[in-house]
Design a protein around this motif. Structure first.
Motif, short mmCIF file in Angstrom:
data_model
loop_
_atom_site.label_atom_id
_atom_site.label_comp_id
_atom_site.label_asym_id
_atom_site.label_seq_id
_atom_site.Cartn_x
_atom_site.Cartn_y
_atom_site.Cartn_z
N THR A 174 42.19 35.72 41.35
CA THR A 174 42.97 35.78 42.59
C THR A 174 42.74 37.11 43.29
O THR A 174 42.64 37.18 44.51
CB THR A 174 44.46 35.62 42.25
OG1 THR A 174 44.59 34.46 41.44
CG2 THR A 174 45.30 35.44 43.50
N ALA A 175 42.66 38.18 42.49
CA ALA A 175 42.41 39.49 43.07
C ALA A 175 41.12 39.50 43.87
O ALA A 175 41.01 40.17 44.90
CB ALA A 175 42.36 40.55 41.97
N GLY A 176 40.13 38.72 43.40
CA GLY A 176 38.86 38.64 44.10
C GLY A 176 39.03 38.10 45.51
O GLY A 176 38.40 38.57 46.45
N ARG A 177 39.92 37.12 45.66
CA ARG A 177 40.16 36.56 46.99
C ARG A 177 40.81 37.57 47.91
O ARG A 177 40.46 37.70 49.08
CB ARG A 177 41.03 35.30 46.87
CG ARG A 177 40.33 34.17 46.14
CD ARG A 177 41.30 33.11 45.73
NE ARG A 177 41.94 32.47 46.89
CZ ARG A 177 43.01 31.71 46.80
NH1 ARG A 177 43.58 31.51 45.62
NH2 ARG A 177 43.53 31.17 47.86
N TYR A 178 41.77 38.33 47.36
CA TYR A 178 42.39 39.39 48.17
C TYR A 178 41.35 40.41 48.58
O TYR A 178 41.35 40.91 49.71
CB TYR A 178 43.50 40.09 47.38
CG TYR A 178 44.62 39.17 46.96
CD1 TYR A 178 44.98 38.08 47.75
CD2 TYR A 178 45.33 39.40 45.80
CE1 TYR A 178 46.01 37.24 47.36
CE2 TYR A 178 46.37 38.58 45.41
CZ TYR A 178 46.69 37.49 46.19
OH TYR A 178 47.72 36.67 45.81
N ARG A 179 40.44 40.72 47.63
CA ARG A 179 39.43 41.74 47.91
C ARG A 179 38.52 41.27 49.04
O ARG A 179 38.17 42.03 49.94
CB ARG A 179 38.61 42.00 46.65
CG ARG A 179 38.25 43.44 46.46
CD ARG A 179 37.93 43.82 45.04
NE ARG A 179 37.41 42.77 44.21
CZ ARG A 179 37.80 42.59 42.95
NH1 ARG A 179 38.71 43.37 42.43
NH2 ARG A 179 37.27 41.63 42.23
N PHE A 202 33.17 36.82 37.73
CA PHE A 202 34.62 36.82 37.76
C PHE A 202 35.12 35.81 38.78
O PHE A 202 34.53 35.68 39.86
CB PHE A 202 35.16 38.19 38.14
CG PHE A 202 35.12 39.17 37.02
CD1 PHE A 202 36.05 39.12 36.00
CD2 PHE A 202 34.12 40.14 36.97
CE1 PHE A 202 36.01 40.02 34.96
CE2 PHE A 202 34.08 41.03 35.94
CZ PHE A 202 35.02 40.98 34.93
N ASP A 203 36.16 35.10 38.42
CA ASP A 203 36.78 34.22 39.40
C ASP A 203 38.28 34.46 39.33
O ASP A 203 38.98 33.88 38.51
CB ASP A 203 36.43 32.76 39.05
CG ASP A 203 37.10 31.81 40.01
OD1 ASP A 203 37.51 32.26 41.10
OD2 ASP A 203 37.24 30.63 39.66
#
Lengths: 504, 229
Positions: A10-15, A7-8
């Motif tokens: 935006t939510a991943g960056r917040y996580r 997965f790539d």
């Protein structure tokens, strides 16, 4: 077999940022002193609870005058800061002004009060300046941001040659006015809290009586004071009306006694001798050339006080910040139309108002009576107060979300529909709030927790003003550095929503 | 095609010669050459994105002192009244003191002037209401009022009547022509363009593809401004 696609998002960056902050907080926990010292907490808790149920409004001497003092300091201090802050906001494009404002707001009200105490004694001027100076720095920055973010187009359309003042009055102020007014009102609420807290160093405001009542175990009196304080804060929108402000200010001026002592001699003594680092006092500035004269003094100060103070302040502030974030995520559904029916929401609002009305210092002081001295009461107090503020803002933000009619409900709605949508706003608020939490963390030292405030307070008690001043300066610098870090994180994640109210 | 020689009645007022403009790497205007003389009434047509707004801004910047400008976004101050928004057209005309006075308590004189103008525009009933309570059409007329109140010789408007009905649009465009000697207006309505203006300039993808007097314009020439569907 091929590797599964990753997965790539935006939510991943917040996580990842959230996880990083949480791990740092866990690491900090291993360094923190969070012992539960009190062996019989239930007994004390029971007595406080009983006091809360049986408030005694007639036991406190000069209650009315304490309320009047609290309001008068807040009104005058905020009014002065409002004007000076606005002027600085107009000059805010100059780097020097920005730096100056950052410096004066990085020093907490109580530290300013401790400084002015030496010059003007426990008088009106001390209380007034202690509020007006840091608030000037805060107003300057927020007003500058509001003016910058307001609609610029009308100002571009005024006829050529309209003049600065006319353009300003017609095309720059009106588009921003509602925001400016709201922020000023919010600041007045903060001012009342600050004013009450100034009682902890002896000014005759509500905080003075609160500390006395709590210290003496007179919990019914303390409860009465707290309830009165809630009432003042909760009703602020009812009694603050623009046309009444001049009347209030006149009353405040009339009420406060401006008879404090001060003389050129004390001023000279303080500026010319007391705050000059001890090794330089007799030898003069030339001594700077000879490190052996002052290095041991400085080294001692740095290693014994500044360093442990800074470490403890940072450790405590990051734990408190993460705890505050967790609490926010738990609390905001209580006031959100997406999760709660009307009645549930009013209960939620009441809870949040109570939590955010109490200043952190007072809250920590109360919890300290139950747990005994450690970082625990500070963490709980900071998390509760700031968590309630952000939960309130996030709740309001979530009300504006438009969910489709057949959106899921309950926990699924929370995790899939709402959390991903509010998360950038939530992180922005939290990072804005980090600086505030750190300012408060430092000041909680005066309750005996070994943050920077503890060493500053001790230095004042020992009349070592040179040390106090240097430590205050270091506190301010650490605070400014932290603000820069939070700003860099926000920028990296492009979290630039418009959270005026969460700023301070 | 070659642009015709300026057919106005006076001196050249606005002039562009082989002007090109790029914004963030994208070409907005290419090789634009035109002259608008004092007294001309010019309509600018073309599909959205053809560069009309950019061209208008460029023309405005040539005569900033003389032009009354009415942009597409209107640029009204939402919390202020219709009176104050119109008054802003003359901020440069009165003293700072007079401006501040009128901001707080309007003088009878200004009130009467602006009231009369608002009546012509059909918004007299809203003179004391803030702009944020008005409909789109009423807001647009307020912005027009601000431009008219300037009493400038040159009017530059970007879709100044897009939010009002056809009948009102007619009246408003006539009023604009009556109060300004030179008018340059971007319009998406071709009928209005042909009816009110002596000259039509057509833009397509940043180029001038049509520049002709209205009375000598054929429907094929007009159609060439828009992409064939």
């Amino acid at each position: 077999m091929t590797a599964p696609a990753r997965f790539d998002t935006t939510a991943g960056r917040y996580r990842r940022l959230s996880l990083g902050l949480a791990l740092t907080a866990l690491l900090a926990l291993t360094l923190a002193d969070i012992d539960w010292v009190n062996s019989s907490p239930w007994f004390e808790l029971g007595r406080i609870g009983w006091g809360m149920l049986t408030p005694d409004f007639f036991g406190v001497e000069s209650l009315a005058s304490a309320v009047a003092n609290t309001l008068a300091f807040a009104l005058l201090g905020v009014a002065v800061a409002n004007v000076t802050g606005f002027i600085f906001a107009l000059l805010f494009r100059w780097r020097l002004v920005q730096l100056f404002c950052a410096l004066i707001r990085a020093v907490h009200e109580l530290f300013w009060a401790l400084l002015f105490l030496q010059l003007f004694g426990l008088g009106t001027l001390t209380g007034l300046l202690a509020i007006a100076i840091p608030y000037t720095g805060i107003f300057a920055r927020v007003y500058a941001e509001i003016l910058e973010e307001a609609d610029q187009r009308p100002a571009e359309l005024v006829p050529v040659g309209s003049g600065w003042l006319s353009t300003f009055a017609y095309a720059r102020i009106p588009p921003a006015f509602a925001h400016l007014k709201n922020y000023a009102l919010y600041r007045l609420e903060c001012g009342i809290r600050s004013s009450a807290v100034l009682g902890f160093i002896g000014l005759p405001t509500l905080g003075f009586h609160l500390e006395t009542s709590f210290s003496q175990g007179l919990y019914s009196q303390a409860a009465a004071l707290l309830y009165l304080f809630f009432a003042l804060i909760a009703s602020i929108r009812l009694w603050v009306r623009p046309w009444l402000i001049p009347l209030y200010l006149a009353m405040a001026l009339y009420w406060l006694p401006f008879d404090g002592y001060w003389s050129v001699a004390t001023l000279q003594q303080f500026l010319g001798y007391d705050i000059v680092p001890a090794p330089l006092r007799d030898a003069g500035v030339q001594a700077l050339a000879e490190p052996r004269l002052w290095w041991p003094w400085l080294q001692n100060l740095l290693l014994q006080q500044a360093l442990p103070g800074i470490v403890n302040t940072l450790v405590l502030s990051i734990i408190a910040m993460v705890a505050c974030g967790i609490l926010t995520l738990l609390l905001f559904p209580l006031v959100s139309t997406l999760f709660m029916p009307r009645q549930g929401r009013s209960t939620g609002h009441l809870l949040l108002v109570v939590l955010r009305s109490i200043p952190e210092l007072i809250l920590a002081f109360i919890i300290l009576l139950v747990t005994g001295p450690s970082m625990l009461p500070a963490i709980i107090a900071l998390a509760l107060h700031n968590g309630a503020i952000i939960a309130h803002l996030i709740g309001r933000y979530s009300d504006a979300l438009l969910l489709r009619d057949d959106a899921s409900r309950g926990i699924n709605r929370y995790l899939f529909e709402v959390l991903p949508r509010i998360y950038p706003q939530f992180l922005a608020f939290l990072l804005y709030r980090w600086e505030v939490i750190m300012r408060e963390t430092a000041i909680l030292g005066i309750l005996g927790i070994h943050t920077l405030g503890f060493f500053i307070d001790s230095a004042f008690e020992e009349l070592r003003f040179d040390r106090a001043l240097l430590l205050i300066l270091m506190t301010a610098l650490v605070n400014m550095a932290l603000d820069q870090l939070a700003r860099a994180l926000r920028r990296r994640l492009q979290l630039d929503a418009n959270p005026q109210q969460a700023r301070y | 095609m070659s642009p015709p020689v300026a057919n106005g009645t006076g001196q050249p007022l606005l002039q562009l010669s082989q002007h090109s403009l790029a914004y963030q790497g994208q070409t907005v205007l290419t090789d634009v050459t035109l002259t608008i003389a004092t007294g001309e009434k010019v309509a600018l047509i073309g599909e959205s994105g053809a560069g009309k707004s950019t061209l208008l801004k460029l023309l405005r910047s040539q005569q900033p002192q003389q032009s009354a400008y009415c942009p597409q976004h209107l640029g009204l101050v939402q919390p202020l009244s219709v009176f104050h928004n119109i008054y802003m057209g003359r901020l440069n005309r009165y003293s700072c003191w007079h401006n501040l006075r009128n901001l707080i308590y309007p003088t009878a004189e200004r009130m009467a002037e602006i009231g009369a103008l608002a009546a012509e525009l059909g918004i007299a009933g809203h003179l004391r209401h803030s702009v944020d309570r008005l409909s789109g059409g009423q807001q647009q007329r307020t912005a027009l009022g601000r431009a008219l109140y300037q009493q400038s010789p040159l009017f530059i408007g970007d879709e100044p009547v897009s939010s009002v009905d056809e009948y009102q649009a007619d009246a408003l465009l006539a009023l604009i022509n009556q109060r300004h000697s030179t008018v340059v207006v971007a319009l998406h309505d071709q009928q209005l363009a042909l009816k009110h203006y002596q000259r039509v300039i057509g833009l397509r993808a940043g180029r001038v593809v049509l520049d002709a007097p209205t009375d000598r314009l054929s429907s094929t020439e007009l159609a060439a401004v828009y992409p064939q569907s």
